[in-house]
Design an enzyme around this catalytic site. Structure first.
Site, PDB file in Angstrom:
ATOM      1  N   CYS A 129       0.823  -1.220   0.000  1.00 40.02           N
ATOM      2  CA  CYS A 129       0.000   0.000   0.000  1.00 40.02           C
ATOM      3  C   CYS A 129       0.853   1.264   0.000  1.00 40.02           C
ATOM      4  O   CYS A 129       0.555   2.232  -0.710  1.00 40.02           O
ATOM      5  CB  CYS A 129      -0.930  -0.012   1.205  1.00 40.02           C
ATOM      6  SG  CYS A 129      -0.137  -0.573   2.703  1.00 40.02           S
ATOM      7  N   HIS A 242      -2.577   6.025   5.198  1.00 40.85           N
ATOM      8  CA  HIS A 242      -1.123   6.168   5.358  1.00 40.85           C
ATOM      9  C   HIS A 242      -0.707   7.541   4.824  1.00 40.85           C
ATOM     10  O   HIS A 242      -1.217   7.996   3.799  1.00 40.85           O
ATOM     11  CB  HIS A 242      -0.385   5.105   4.540  1.00 40.85           C
ATOM     12  CG  HIS A 242      -0.443   3.715   5.072  1.00 40.85           C
ATOM     13  ND1 HIS A 242      -0.981   3.377   6.289  1.00 40.85           N
ATOM     14  CD2 HIS A 242      -0.025   2.546   4.516  1.00 40.85           C
ATOM     15  CE1 HIS A 242      -0.894   2.062   6.481  1.00 40.85           C
ATOM     16  NE2 HIS A 242      -0.315   1.526   5.428  1.00 40.85           N
TER      17      HIS A 242
HETATM   18  C1  2RA Z   1       1.278  -2.317   6.718  1.00 37.53           C
HETATM   19  N1  2RA Z   1       1.790  -2.208   4.382  1.00 37.53           N
HETATM   20  O1  2RA Z   1       0.805  -1.172   6.686  1.00 37.53           O
HETATM   21  C2  2RA Z   1       1.441  -3.095   5.465  1.00 37.53           C
HETATM   22  C3  2RA Z   1       0.200  -3.851   5.196  1.00 37.53           C
HETATM   23  N2  2RA Z   1       0.193  -4.472   3.953  1.00 37.53           N
HETATM   24  O2  2RA Z   1       1.590  -2.899   7.754  1.00 37.53           O
END
Ligand code: 2RA
Length: 336
Positions: A129, A242
């Site tokens: 991601c 994120h």
């Molecule tokens: C996380 N990118 O955020 C990883 C999950 N796929 O931990």
């Protein structure tokens, strides 16, 4: 025409979002199989307003499946993705199991969609991601000015770790606000009101796997192994979305104005960039639950003659995982 789709890992956060997005985008499904471990078999999930029984992956016969979307962890993908592909399905895998194999395409729908066709093993890998959202923004700039070096610090939400992490953040926050203890279980240390400089597992060079994914996947997706990538991944007390502080150095000088022009034309992306309070994207005010990747804080790097800095935010479960997987499935369908 309509197809048979299997969702492997249907009861997880990404699996649930996959179902929602397939319904929202009216994916032409003739038959849907929702698969999970024996533990979840028999439970039900919601799709398009109706309940669907979860089937046991271990005993499921994949013949007749046209497209399989996997989001159940690397070990499940390693064991079952080849079986689904051998039975004739096109597998779109959200895990990191196959991302770094030379004969497996690693595809961001807005960046390198043409790679979807190049699937000799019948498996297409969905990037991590944090890589996904970053490259939706950086690819147009790379194509024009050539990124030579990239520094990124990520601030990753707990949904990236999964349901138990979401529960941990909520529980810990409530307990601490009530002056009670809040023992960490999912994370090594308290996540509520804290920032943890650790995602994934530590590797021998001192970076974590979450950080190395940003290195390896950026180079593979942009098709340039010479790009220098340096990453620090942190976990923050945010539920969804994120955020990333990105600093690039380019081969050719590119101004903020030109970068903004490129980003305004870039698919899947929205600019939120006013130099005032609130004039920037955040997980809570913009990204959570939404499809676009958001970019703000665009500025020329005052420490480098060909440097550019920006802030990139996206919903890590939607665009970061589920939406891109469905977009790749749509590209596969479009081949027919
Ligand atoms: C996380 N990118 O955020 C990883 C999950 N796929 O931990």
């Amino acid at each position: 025409q309509q197809v048979t789709v299997a969702i492997v890992g249907a009861t997880g956060a990404v699996g649930e979002t996959l179902l929602n997005i397939l319904a929202e985008r009216k994916f032409p499904i003739a038959r849907l199989h929702v698969l999970a471990s024996a533990r979840s078999a028999g439970s039900q999930v919601e799709f398009n307003g109706r309940k669907i029984a979860v089937e046991d992956l271990a005993t499921f016969d994949p013949s007749g499946v046209d497209i399989a979307l996997f989001s159940a962890g690397g070990s499940v993908s390693k064991e079952f993705a080849p079986k689904f592909a051998a039975a004739g399905a096109v597998v779109i895998d959200n895990s990191s199991a196959f991302r770094y194999d030379d004969d497996i395409p690693l595809v961001v729908a807005e960046v390198n969609p043409e790679q979807v066709r190049n699937r000799p093993r019948g498996i297409i890998a969905n990037p991590n991601c944090s890589t996904m959202q970053m490259l939706v923004a950086l690819a147009p700039i790379h194509r024009e000015a050539g990124i030579t070096r990239l520094n990124v610090a990520t601030y990753q939400s707990v949904s990236g770790t999964g349901r138990r992490a979401l529960e941990e953040l909520g529980k810990q926050t409530a307990r601490l606000l009530n002056f009670q203890d809040a023992e960490p279980e999912v994370y090594p240390v308290q996540i509520a009101f804290n920032v943890i400089p650790h995602g994934g597992d530590f590797t021998e060079n001192g970076y974590t796997t979450e950080e190395m994914k940003l290195v390896w996947e950026t180079r593979k997706i942009l098709g340039d192994e010479s790009i220098g990538v340096n990453a620090t991944v942190a976990r923050v007390p945010v539920f969804y979305g994120h955020s990333e502080a990105v600093h690039i150095e380019t081969r050719d000088k590119i101004t903020v104005e030109r970068a903004r022009e490129l980003l305004e034309q870039a698919p899947g992306l929205e600019i939120v960039d006013e130099r005032v309070g609130g004039g920037y994207p955040t997980a809570v005010t913009h990204a959570s639950g939404q499809d676009p990747v958001y970019v703000g804080r665009l500025r020329e790097d005052i420490s480098h003659p060909r440097g550019l800095s920006m802030w990139i935010v996206a919903d890590n479960i939607r665009k970061g995982a589920a939406l891109n997987a469905v977009q790749l499935a749509e590209l596969v369908l479009a081949e027919r």
